[in-house]
Design a protein around this motif. Sequence first.
Motif, PDB file in Angstrom:
ATOM      1  N   ARG A 376      48.780  42.169  43.689  1.00  0.00           N
ATOM      2  CA  ARG A 376      48.420  41.271  44.794  1.00  0.00           C
ATOM      3  C   ARG A 376      48.785  41.869  46.136  1.00  0.00           C
ATOM      4  O   ARG A 376      48.193  41.548  47.161  1.00  0.00           O
ATOM      5  CB  ARG A 376      49.106  39.915  44.619  1.00  0.00           C
ATOM      6  N   GLY A 382      41.729  41.998  46.920  1.00  0.00           N
ATOM      7  CA  GLY A 382      41.320  40.984  47.879  1.00  0.00           C
ATOM      8  C   GLY A 382      39.927  41.239  48.411  1.00  0.00           C
ATOM      9  O   GLY A 382      39.325  40.389  49.025  1.00  0.00           O
ATOM     10  N   LEU A 387      41.941  35.583  44.246  1.00  0.00           N
ATOM     11  CA  LEU A 387      43.365  35.372  44.008  1.00  0.00           C
ATOM     12  C   LEU A 387      43.827  34.057  44.593  1.00  0.00           C
ATOM     13  O   LEU A 387      45.005  33.842  44.791  1.00  0.00           O
ATOM     14  CB  LEU A 387      44.178  36.535  44.604  1.00  0.00           C
TER      15      LEU A 387
END
Length: 400
Positions: A376, A382, A387
């Motif tokens: 992450r 992303g 997420l």
Amino acid sequence: MADFGDRALRIGVLGSYGGLNLGDEAILTCVLDGLRQIRPTAELIIFSRHPEDSRRRFGMTAVPYTGVPQSQLIEAETGLDLLVLGGGGVLHDGQAGAITRPVRLAQELGIPTFGYAIGAGPLTDRAEIRLVREVVENMTDLTVRDHESILVLENAGVGRPISVTADAAVLLEPEDFTEEMLLREGIDDHDRLVGMSVREPGRAADHLDEASYHELLANAADFMTYRLQAQTVFVPMERGDIAHAHAVLSAMNAPETARILNRAYRPAQIAGLMRHLDFAVGMRLHFVMFAARAGVPVLPLPYAGKVFDFAQVVGAPALTGVARRETGPLLAELDRLWDERDACTERLRQRFAVLRERALQNLERCRALIDGLEVRASPTVGMGADLGGADAGPVRPQRS
């Protein structure tokens, strides 16, 4: 989640640490070793009740979490990527409030939290029950070390799924306890040796009557002296255990056959002592655990659910209580266990191998959490990945 960039992961480890109990120090040793296996470059910080002792024992950064203002805790936790609670019995009356404070703060600061084979109970104070419920519900992930802890947490109102693994100290590797070390304690290794562990009545065992269980253990020590022609070795897991060992010794008919370890030892050295023992009787959980690991026929004295639970897991017999009225059943069980010692040793070794596999699950759960944090945090994540958005809370791993 912040981008780690080129810096090392920073992980805090929080528990009943600071040299108060050899079992807790055994747990910390194994948790730190496990985290180093997962991320060798990680910066580890111990949150300790006595940081000076932790720094001396482990040669690493240690900070206090009790008796300090909120601003000092915030400063200590700022920059952490993960706070690990445990392992061991950390959520019980009299301690749960203090030890959940830094965990709650970490959760408020957005720091993921992991419960590492924690133990819970007894837990009866309403305020502490509420704190435990809130903290456990909001942990990123957790495991507990025994079924007793699940019952305690469920009774506290925790509704999330919880996995039972095994105490972190199951993975402790023994160090050599030499014959020279025995001789310094006045112990003759040529005699049969029976290890004994006695503890004080405290918050975890406030129902114990001192005179009653001192007499019970004195009767057991005398019985083994005559039945086995053995020398009894009292093994303190806390410094306060020494006074209670002396009380038991003074109630024996043959106190001259007993010795009390008086020097300070590392947990792994006490685990190494077990190879010298022919038999063991114990109240302290980690004394029983070390004996079982070595395959020493051991009779646990279950003053608390955690000891009874462990006895069941490794197939060791256990009494229903620790009091004078248990003398007859205790001596009968000792006699039977000695006669069946070879079968007992084999059973302990087989069961303990399974327990070690369960303890490794703690590492794997923690590894999965850390892997997820780093994924992450990666700047490549992303770009179209779902997420939950930049402001999403921690994602809980799937539980077994």
